[in-house]
Design an enzyme around this catalytic site. Sequence first.
Site, PDB file in Angstrom:
ATOM      1  N   SER A   1       0.813  -1.216   0.000  1.00  0.00           N
ATOM      2  CA  SER A   1       0.000   0.000   0.000  1.00  0.00           C
ATOM      3  C   SER A   1       0.848   1.268   0.000  1.00  0.00           C
ATOM      4  CB  SER A   1      -0.915   0.005   1.229  1.00  0.00           C
ATOM      5  OG  SER A   1      -0.138   0.045   2.409  1.00  0.00           O
TER       6      SER A   1
ATOM      7  N   THR B   1       1.902   6.980   0.484  1.00  0.00           N
ATOM      8  CA  THR B   1       0.940   5.929   0.125  1.00  0.00           C
ATOM      9  C   THR B   1       0.805   5.851  -1.385  1.00  0.00           C
ATOM     10  OG1 THR B   1      -1.329   5.146   0.488  1.00  0.00           O
ATOM     11  CG2 THR B   1      -1.044   7.499   0.159  1.00  0.00           C
TER      12      THR B   1
ATOM     13  N   ARG C   1      -7.791  10.717  -8.347  1.00  0.00           N
ATOM     14  CA  ARG C   1      -8.204  10.773  -6.951  1.00  0.00           C
ATOM     15  C   ARG C   1      -7.017  11.100  -6.054  1.00  0.00           C
ATOM     16  NH1 ARG C   1      -6.708   7.722  -1.982  1.00  0.00           N
ATOM     17  NH2 ARG C   1      -8.568   7.668  -0.658  1.00  0.00           N
TER      18      ARG C   1
ATOM     19  N   THR D   1      -4.417   6.993   9.127  1.00  0.00           N
ATOM     20  CA  THR D   1      -4.355   5.938   8.130  1.00  0.00           C
ATOM     21  C   THR D   1      -5.750   5.348   7.994  1.00  0.00           C
ATOM     22  OG1 THR D   1      -3.284   3.840   7.514  1.00  0.00           O
ATOM     23  CG2 THR D   1      -3.702   4.177   9.852  1.00  0.00           C
TER      24      THR D   1
END
Length: 338
Positions: free
Chosen positions: A64, A216, A226, A249
């Site tokens: 991730s 991230t 996005r 997170t």
Amino acid sequence: APLLLVVLQVAGTASAVALPVVINTWAFRKAAETAWRVLQLGGSELDAVERGCGQCEIDQCDGSVGYGGSPDESGETTLDAMIMDGNTMEVGAVADLRHVKNAIGVARKVIEYTKHTLLVGESASLFAVRMGFPYEDLTTQKSLSVYSKWLNESCQPNFWKNVVPDSAKSCGPYKRPEKVTYKEEQTISQRSVHNHDTIGMVVIGGSGTVASGTSTNGAVHKIPGRVGDSPIAGAGSYADSTAGGAAATGDGDIMMRFLPSYQAVEYMRMGTDPAVACQKVISRIQKYAPKFFGAVICANTTGSYGAACNKIPGFTQFHFMVSSPLLSQPTEQVVDCI
């Protein structure tokens, strides 16, 4: 440190206090070790945050963070990152960064070489190349296979709603219907709990100065363009050397609406214990989104720290890393979600 874990769970706070402190989301041990080592070698708090989060970019923590994970709807991996200096309140951030692996490194250069705060997209990549970062492909066999599996499963899950064709059943391209009929939004059931996470880190130096940062690759199968909470100051993380630092997170699309990291730091400024500050932030979001996936870590300038998470099926405890002079090595700690 099993004893420490028990204490934390009972009291909800870590009472023993010492500086410096490094705290980061999830059990990303190498990131914690790297940041701690930078401090031990005389590096600054910002250096520790940059190198610590950068370690996760290299290790592709959890799939991730960094390259080769969380492909978007077109199969591309793009990165979001930020870094904040709690002494000057300067922020450097990049979002939708393409073709450059060291996102938090680029974010640091935004502070050092520009008067800006946030750069995005292909233009951010061009800036990175000017700053000497290699331009390379972030796609891997793994991210390609995640993408093709998703296509074969009728593009489920995805982030569209109220469109034609029905986004719950088929792939796009989608458009808005002639006549709008609003359906109840689907709940998380379709999205796995760990569909995306972030490394968030707070470093409090020996003299109590604060830096924070995040990195991230965003939500898996996100709609291209996005941007989540991670690169937004006050949402993904926040640092203020007069109060403390926090990082978040989880489901950034929901969490960023509440500026949880900023709010947690403000609670700590009012003297609220860090663990309680984190809990208050989580419970504010719960009122609007009881089923959201998320957690927050908090540390104040005296070296006291804590964390909190929202309890949902499959996510009842949150693991995070702490490094401090009171611990012989960076140590994994756990809190029960509320």
